[in-house]
Write an enzyme that holds these catalytic residues in place. Structure first.
Site, mmCIF file in Angstrom:
data_model
loop_
_atom_site.group_PDB
_atom_site.id
_atom_site.type_symbol
_atom_site.label_atom_id
_atom_site.label_comp_id
_atom_site.label_asym_id
_atom_site.label_seq_id
_atom_site.Cartn_x
_atom_site.Cartn_y
_atom_site.Cartn_z
ATOM 1 N N ASP A 1 -7.930 -15.322 2.147
ATOM 2 C CA ASP A 1 -9.367 -15.489 1.924
ATOM 3 C C ASP A 1 -9.654 -15.316 0.427
ATOM 4 O OD1 ASP A 1 -12.052 -15.100 4.009
ATOM 5 O OD2 ASP A 1 -12.330 -14.771 1.850
ATOM 6 N N ILE A 2 -10.523 -16.174 -0.106
ATOM 7 C CA ILE A 2 -10.832 -16.073 -1.545
ATOM 8 C C ILE A 2 -11.679 -14.855 -1.879
ATOM 9 C CG2 ILE A 2 -10.609 -18.376 -2.574
ATOM 10 C CD1 ILE A 2 -13.582 -18.778 -1.921
ATOM 11 N N ASN B 1 -15.843 -15.830 13.766
ATOM 12 C CA ASN B 1 -17.291 -16.055 13.825
ATOM 13 C C ASN B 1 -17.570 -17.468 14.315
ATOM 14 O OD1 ASN B 1 -17.842 -13.479 12.626
ATOM 15 N ND2 ASN B 1 -17.247 -14.354 10.655
ATOM 16 N N GLN C 1 -21.248 -17.907 11.090
ATOM 17 C CA GLN C 1 -20.071 -18.668 10.654
ATOM 18 C C GLN C 1 -20.448 -19.497 9.436
ATOM 19 O OE1 GLN C 1 -18.710 -21.488 13.587
ATOM 20 N NE2 GLN C 1 -16.794 -21.932 12.514
ATOM 21 N N HIS D 1 -11.493 -20.623 12.447
ATOM 22 C CA HIS D 1 -10.574 -19.729 11.731
ATOM 23 C C HIS D 1 -10.688 -18.343 12.327
ATOM 24 C CE1 HIS D 1 -14.467 -19.883 9.640
ATOM 25 N NE2 HIS D 1 -14.296 -18.618 9.298
HETATM 26 P P1 AMP Z 1 -16.876 -17.232 8.164
HETATM 27 O O1 AMP Z 1 -18.161 -16.538 7.880
HETATM 28 O O2 AMP Z 1 -16.133 -16.583 9.282
HETATM 29 O O3 AMP Z 1 -17.054 -18.713 8.352
HETATM 30 O O4 AMP Z 1 -15.979 -16.974 6.890
HETATM 31 C C1 AMP Z 1 -15.557 -17.966 6.005
HETATM 32 C C2 AMP Z 1 -14.559 -17.316 5.056
HETATM 33 O O5 AMP Z 1 -13.953 -18.326 4.308
HETATM 34 C C3 AMP Z 1 -15.178 -16.318 4.069
HETATM 35 O O6 AMP Z 1 -14.555 -15.049 4.237
HETATM 36 C C4 AMP Z 1 -14.867 -16.942 2.698
HETATM 37 O O7 AMP Z 1 -14.570 -15.986 1.721
HETATM 38 C C5 AMP Z 1 -13.685 -17.828 3.023
HETATM 39 N N1 AMP Z 1 -13.506 -18.980 2.161
HETATM 40 C C6 AMP Z 1 -14.434 -19.889 1.782
HETATM 41 N N2 AMP Z 1 -13.882 -20.838 1.013
HETATM 42 C C7 AMP Z 1 -12.569 -20.519 0.907
HETATM 43 C C8 AMP Z 1 -11.460 -21.120 0.235
HETATM 44 N N3 AMP Z 1 -11.591 -22.233 -0.495
HETATM 45 N N4 AMP Z 1 -10.250 -20.510 0.330
HETATM 46 C C9 AMP Z 1 -10.102 -19.383 1.049
HETATM 47 N N5 AMP Z 1 -11.111 -18.788 1.719
HETATM 48 C C10 AMP Z 1 -12.325 -19.338 1.629
#
Ligand code: AMP
Length: 126
Positions: free
Chosen positions: A35-36, A96, A103, A109
């Site tokens: 995760d970033i 989520n 989400q 994911h």
């Molecule tokens: P969610 O709220 O469960 O949809 O979480 C989405 C997750 O994706 C968050 O924790 C973000 O930090 C992560 N995220 C968004 N863009 C990227 C990316 N390019 N690479 C890795 N993680 C990401």
């Protein structure tokens, strides 16, 4: 109403190689990357390669091979990160879905979070 998958979501772009990612594990049916914005020492996202919005979408429509491949990938990631109960102190897995699940990215994911005690499961935001 049918599930509606958006091909332009950021994880679809990662799967197409259009934007970079920090890959932890890859197989025929799954990709896992860091995760970033990590919320814990281990914070890995595991996604299926197929176009599924959420866990309920995947559970309803994915093939048996996709489901097995995805679940096994989660096992491989937990092992690689050293958070399984046989190696470490465990982890939290979160997925989520939709508006009430808050989400952000509409491609299924699971978050694998570990490396520290994750505290109580849900903190109320209101
Ligand atoms: P969610 O709220 O469960 O949809 O979480 C989405 C997750 O994706 C968050 O924790 C973000 O930090 C992560 N995220 C968004 N863009 C990227 C990316 N390019 N690479 C890795 N993680 C990401």
């Amino acid at each position: 109403m049918a599930y509606n998958y958006d091909n332009q979501n950021i994880f679809a772009k990662i799967l197409r190689g259009e934007i970079p990612n920090n890959t932890v594990y890859e197989s025929e049916h799954a990709l896992a990357f860091r995760d970033i914005q990590p919320q814990a020492p281990t914070h890995v996202l595991v996604i299926p390669k197929g176009p599924y919005v959420s866990f309920d979408h995947f559970a309803a429509d994915a093939t048996d091979a996709e489901i097995i491949g995805y679940i096994r990938a989660i096992s491989e990631v937990c092992k690689a990160e050293g958070v399984t109960l046989t190696q470490g102190e465990g982890f939290r897995m979160i997925s989520n879905a939709g508006a009430h699940g808050v989400q952000e990215v509409p491609h299924l994911h699971v978050h694998i979070l570990g490396g520290r005690n994750m505290g109580r499961m849900i903190a109320r935001a209101d």
